[in-house]
Design a protein around this motif. Structure first.
Motif, PDB file in Angstrom:
ATOM      1  N   TRP A   1      -9.831   3.617  -0.866  1.00  0.00           N
ATOM      2  CA  TRP A   1      -8.665   4.334  -1.412  1.00  0.00           C
ATOM      3  C   TRP A   1      -8.470   3.997  -2.898  1.00  0.00           C
ATOM      4  O   TRP A   1      -8.231   4.891  -3.719  1.00  0.00           O
ATOM      5  CB  TRP A   1      -7.415   3.971  -0.613  1.00  0.00           C
TER       6      TRP A   1
ATOM      7  N   LEU B   1      -3.017   5.132 -12.969  1.00  0.00           N
ATOM      8  CA  LEU B   1      -3.921   5.267 -11.821  1.00  0.00           C
ATOM      9  C   LEU B   1      -4.893   4.100 -11.767  1.00  0.00           C
ATOM     10  O   LEU B   1      -5.210   3.583 -10.683  1.00  0.00           O
ATOM     11  CB  LEU B   1      -4.688   6.592 -11.918  1.00  0.00           C
TER      12      LEU B   1
ATOM     13  N   LEU C   1      -3.100   1.104 -10.360  1.00  0.00           N
ATOM     14  CA  LEU C   1      -2.958   1.211  -8.907  1.00  0.00           C
ATOM     15  C   LEU C   1      -4.298   0.995  -8.215  1.00  0.00           C
ATOM     16  O   LEU C   1      -4.373   0.408  -7.138  1.00  0.00           O
ATOM     17  CB  LEU C   1      -2.412   2.592  -8.535  1.00  0.00           C
TER      18      LEU C   1
ATOM     19  N   HIS D   1      -0.701   8.120 -17.838  1.00  0.00           N
ATOM     20  CA  HIS D   1      -0.811   8.315 -16.379  1.00  0.00           C
ATOM     21  C   HIS D   1      -2.181   7.853 -15.881  1.00  0.00           C
ATOM     22  O   HIS D   1      -2.301   7.313 -14.775  1.00  0.00           O
ATOM     23  CB  HIS D   1      -0.598   9.789 -16.024  1.00  0.00           C
TER      24      HIS D   1
ATOM     25  N   LEU E   1       0.834  -1.208   0.000  1.00  0.00           N
ATOM     26  CA  LEU E   1       0.000   0.000   0.000  1.00  0.00           C
ATOM     27  C   LEU E   1       0.868   1.258   0.000  1.00  0.00           C
ATOM     28  O   LEU E   1       0.579   2.225  -0.715  1.00  0.00           O
ATOM     29  CB  LEU E   1      -0.891  -0.002   1.236  1.00  0.00           C
TER      30      LEU E   1
ATOM     31  N   TRP F   1      -9.565  18.426 -12.145  1.00  0.00           N
ATOM     32  CA  TRP F   1      -9.345  17.625 -10.933  1.00  0.00           C
ATOM     33  C   TRP F   1     -10.706  17.244 -10.342  1.00  0.00           C
ATOM     34  O   TRP F   1     -11.507  18.107  -9.998  1.00  0.00           O
ATOM     35  CB  TRP F   1      -8.513  18.391  -9.915  1.00  0.00           C
TER      36      TRP F   1
ATOM     37  N   SER G   1       2.185   1.733  -3.425  1.00  0.00           N
ATOM     38  CA  SER G   1       1.155   2.244  -4.328  1.00  0.00           C
ATOM     39  C   SER G   1       0.915   3.726  -4.083  1.00  0.00           C
ATOM     40  O   SER G   1       0.731   4.512  -5.015  1.00  0.00           O
ATOM     41  CB  SER G   1      -0.155   1.478  -4.124  1.00  0.00           C
ATOM     42  N   ALA G   2       0.918   4.095  -2.808  1.00  0.00           N
ATOM     43  CA  ALA G   2       0.722   5.507  -2.469  1.00  0.00           C
ATOM     44  C   ALA G   2       1.851   6.343  -3.054  1.00  0.00           C
ATOM     45  O   ALA G   2       1.613   7.430  -3.606  1.00  0.00           O
ATOM     46  CB  ALA G   2       0.656   5.675  -0.955  1.00  0.00           C
TER      47      ALA G   2
ATOM     48  N   LEU H   1      -8.553   6.431  -6.366  1.00  0.00           N
ATOM     49  CA  LEU H   1      -7.567   6.456  -7.450  1.00  0.00           C
ATOM     50  C   LEU H   1      -8.251   6.214  -8.791  1.00  0.00           C
ATOM     51  O   LEU H   1      -7.963   6.883  -9.791  1.00  0.00           O
ATOM     52  CB  LEU H   1      -6.507   5.374  -7.220  1.00  0.00           C
TER      53      LEU H   1
ATOM     54  N   ILE I   1       2.806   9.870  -9.983  1.00  0.00           N
ATOM     55  CA  ILE I   1       1.934  10.180 -11.118  1.00  0.00           C
ATOM     56  C   ILE I   1       1.449  11.623 -11.012  1.00  0.00           C
ATOM     57  O   ILE I   1       1.387  12.351 -12.008  1.00  0.00           O
ATOM     58  CB  ILE I   1       0.749   9.191 -11.166  1.00  0.00           C
TER      59      ILE I   1
ATOM     60  N   LEU J   1      -3.506  14.542  -5.922  1.00  0.00           N
ATOM     61  CA  LEU J   1      -2.945  13.190  -5.892  1.00  0.00           C
ATOM     62  C   LEU J   1      -1.968  13.020  -4.732  1.00  0.00           C
ATOM     63  O   LEU J   1      -1.797  11.909  -4.208  1.00  0.00           O
ATOM     64  CB  LEU J   1      -2.256  12.873  -7.226  1.00  0.00           C
TER      65      LEU J   1
ATOM     66  N   SER K   1       3.604   5.595  -5.673  1.00  0.00           N
ATOM     67  CA  SER K   1       3.416   5.637  -7.134  1.00  0.00           C
ATOM     68  C   SER K   1       2.364   6.669  -7.511  1.00  0.00           C
ATOM     69  O   SER K   1       2.519   7.393  -8.501  1.00  0.00           O
ATOM     70  CB  SER K   1       2.988   4.261  -7.646  1.00  0.00           C
ATOM     71  N   SER K   2       1.279   6.745  -6.736  1.00  0.00           N
ATOM     72  CA  SER K   2       0.226   7.709  -7.057  1.00  0.00           C
ATOM     73  C   SER K   2       0.750   9.133  -6.919  1.00  0.00           C
ATOM     74  O   SER K   2       0.394  10.025  -7.690  1.00  0.00           O
ATOM     75  CB  SER K   2      -0.989   7.498  -6.159  1.00  0.00           C
TER      76      SER K   2
END
Lengths: 106, 443
Positions: free
Chosen positions: B53, B25, B28, B21, A21, B157, A24-25, B57, A31, A66, A27-28
């Protein structure tokens, strides 16, 4: 693996999940940084100077947004890892001959 | 020239990047599958938070796709406008060249030809003016597209879909804190129990085993909760207060508790600072005394964690409840005489605390910030907190209240994920456990 009533835990698996996790966080968040960079570049190649401010504004919103989502995921991942440690501690302590054992896991 | 300043190829590349991108997302957002090795309410709760969560995403991806599509459309518009611009520019160049040639011929032209040339020159001038207006119109058209794109970027956004802060994460962390609190409370009680056994044990082998266990428990307690971390090299106690220790902030501010909870926290934290050194010194007498105060502090802080997070602990399951109740009962049976503890600890302090460092030299590690965003900083202590032996009032029966407060084991709800309304985390309160209606405990 520990079997304790309604808890059945392999702390290693829980910790692995927490680490995944956190990754992944991260990675986000990355991005988010890339989206920000792309939108900032957009202002330079769009041919219209007035677009620059809007592009920077949008870039900032995506980056901050993000980043917050990433922070929430990281928080959850760290809490998951903390759970794994808590399970390990409980497992260790519950095997001690000095702690009460009756009732546990019943 | 704004049309020609734009780069359709660069715009298309940016659109492709954003699309990639977006896919990132989505990937993920797929998250990890639930592990079969973790079951129960905590696992369910964690899975619910993780799903939430991942959903957030995933919610971002369509917005990024849409933005990429809008930029791609803008790129195509730029491409079309540039082609028009080039065609009109070529025409204008041709008309201008012809007008220049006519202008050069006018001086030597005969009257009949001159009229025709002047007429043609006028036509070309009008065409050139019209062509330049068309070019300007193309720039204006691009500006209009840019304004629209700018607004789309600003609104891209998905703030309505992504909530940034997720209450469920706080609930989950509260569960973790409460569970750790149960562990602390049980460990503290275990240390106290060991101290009592040590005082009663005569057999050398038994005493040696108990001493070993006290140190093992203390090491575990350091890892689990806020117990003084005082390594042996910091003995004598003159250096204890300058040691990085989670007990020191508690000694100063009582862990932000007010009233009797804060006072008890401060007194026990001070005792734990001294007691953890006592455990480190390899003499049975000091180990026994140190174990009592460290155990009391550990159990107390564990009890506080349980109390502060009682709303979420209710859902945690039978293990914690059975353990906490059993620990409280054991503590009630084996509690050392507070007067004896105070006398022994006071004597130890008197014999060992010889000096304290100067104010300002000592820095304490504390965390500051908002809930969830805590930053560790070193804060100089303006005033060295002194440990007055007369203030060391170890009111140990208070600890037992936390165990009693847990009451009978409540039924554990297995809620429908779509219907369950998470209760809010309870605020810290100074209200004594007895003053809170038992019904509040029920989830």
């Amino acid at each position: 693996m520990t079997s304790q009533g309604d808890l059945a835990v392999d702390p290693g698996a829980v910790e692995t999940r927490g680490k995944a996790l956190v990754q992944s966080a991260d990675s986000s968040r990355r991005i988010g940084v890339r989206v920000q960079a792309a939108l900032e570049q957009l202002g330079q190649v769009a041919g219209v100077a007035s677009l620059n401010a809007a592009a920077l504004d949008g870039a900032s919103r995506w980056s901050v947004g993000l980043d917050r989502v990433g922070a929430a995921g990281e928080s959850l991942g760290l809490a998951t890892q903390a759970s794994a440690q808590a399970y390990r501690d409980v497992e260790w302590a519950s095997q001690s001959r000095f702690l009460p054992t009756t009732g546990a896991g019943q | 020239m704004s049309v020609m300043n734009a780069s359709p190829s660069a715009l298309s590349a940016l659109a492709r990047d954003l699309g990639a991108h977006s896919q990132g997302l989505r990937t993920l957002g797929q998250g990890g599958s639930a592990t079969g090795l973790w079951r129960g309410l905590a696992a369910w709760e964690q899975q619910a938070c993780e799903d939430q969560w991942c959903a957030e995403l995933t919610h971002c991806a369509p917005a990024l796709d849409q933005l990429a599509e809008q930029i791609a459309r803008y790129s195509a518009t730029v491409q079309a406008l540039q082609e028009q611009w080039s065609r009109w520019d070529a025409r204008i160049q041709g008309w201008s060249a012809e007008a220049d040639r006519i202008w050069a011929l006018l001086a030597s032209a005969d009257p009949g030809t001159r009229v025709a040339l002047e007429q043609r020159w006028e036509e070309l001038t009008v065409s050139i003016r019209s062509g330049r207006q068309t070019l300007s119109g193309l720039d204006d058209e691009l500006d209009e597209h840019a304004v629209a794109l700018g607004q789309q970027i600003r609104d891209s956004w998905p703030a309505q879909l992504v909530r940034d802060g997720i209450n469920g994460y706080g609930i989950y962390k509260g569960t973790t804190r409460g569970f750790t609190g149960l562990t602390q409370a049980a460990l503290g009680t275990g240390i106290l129990s060991l101290a009592v056994q040590l005082s009663r044990a005569v057999d050398v082998a038994a005493r040696s085993r108990i001493l070993s266990d006290i140190r093992l428990f203390s090491d575990l307690a350091r890892r689990v909760g806020p117990v003084a971390r005082v390594p042996l090299r910091f003995v004598p106690v003159a250096s204890v207060v300058s040691t990085a220790s989670t007990a020191i902030p508690d000694l100063i501010d009582g862990n932000d508790y007010e009233g009797w909870r804060g006072t008890t926290t401060q007194v026990l934290a001070g005792g734990a600072l001294v007691g953890s050194v006592a455990i480190s010194i390899p003499t049975p007498v000091t180990v026994g005394t140190g174990a009592v105060v460290v155990g009391a502090y550990t159990a107390w802080m564990g009890g506080n964690a349980v109390y502060d997070n009682r709303a979420v602990i209710m859902r945690y399951g039978s293990l914690g409840f059975a353990w906490a109740k059993q620990s409280a009962a054991q503590l009630a049976q084996e509690l050392p005489d507070p007067d004896d503890v105070q006398e022994a600890t006071g004597q130890w302090l008197h014999d060992n605390v010889v000096s304290l460092p100067d104010p300002g030299e000592v820095k304490v590690p504390v965390s500051v910030g908002l809930p969830g965003i805590r930053v560790p900083v070193n804060v100089p202590i303006p005033r060295i907190p002194t440990i007055d032996v007369d203030d060391l009032n170890l009111d140990l029966p208070e600890i037992q209240q936390w165990g009693d407060y847990l009451g009978p084991m409540p039924p554990i709800p297995i809620p429908n994920p779509m219907e369950f309304d998470w209760p809010p985390l309870l605020p810290r309160t100074n209200v004594a456990p007895e003053a809170v209606p038992p019904t509040e405990m029920m989830p």
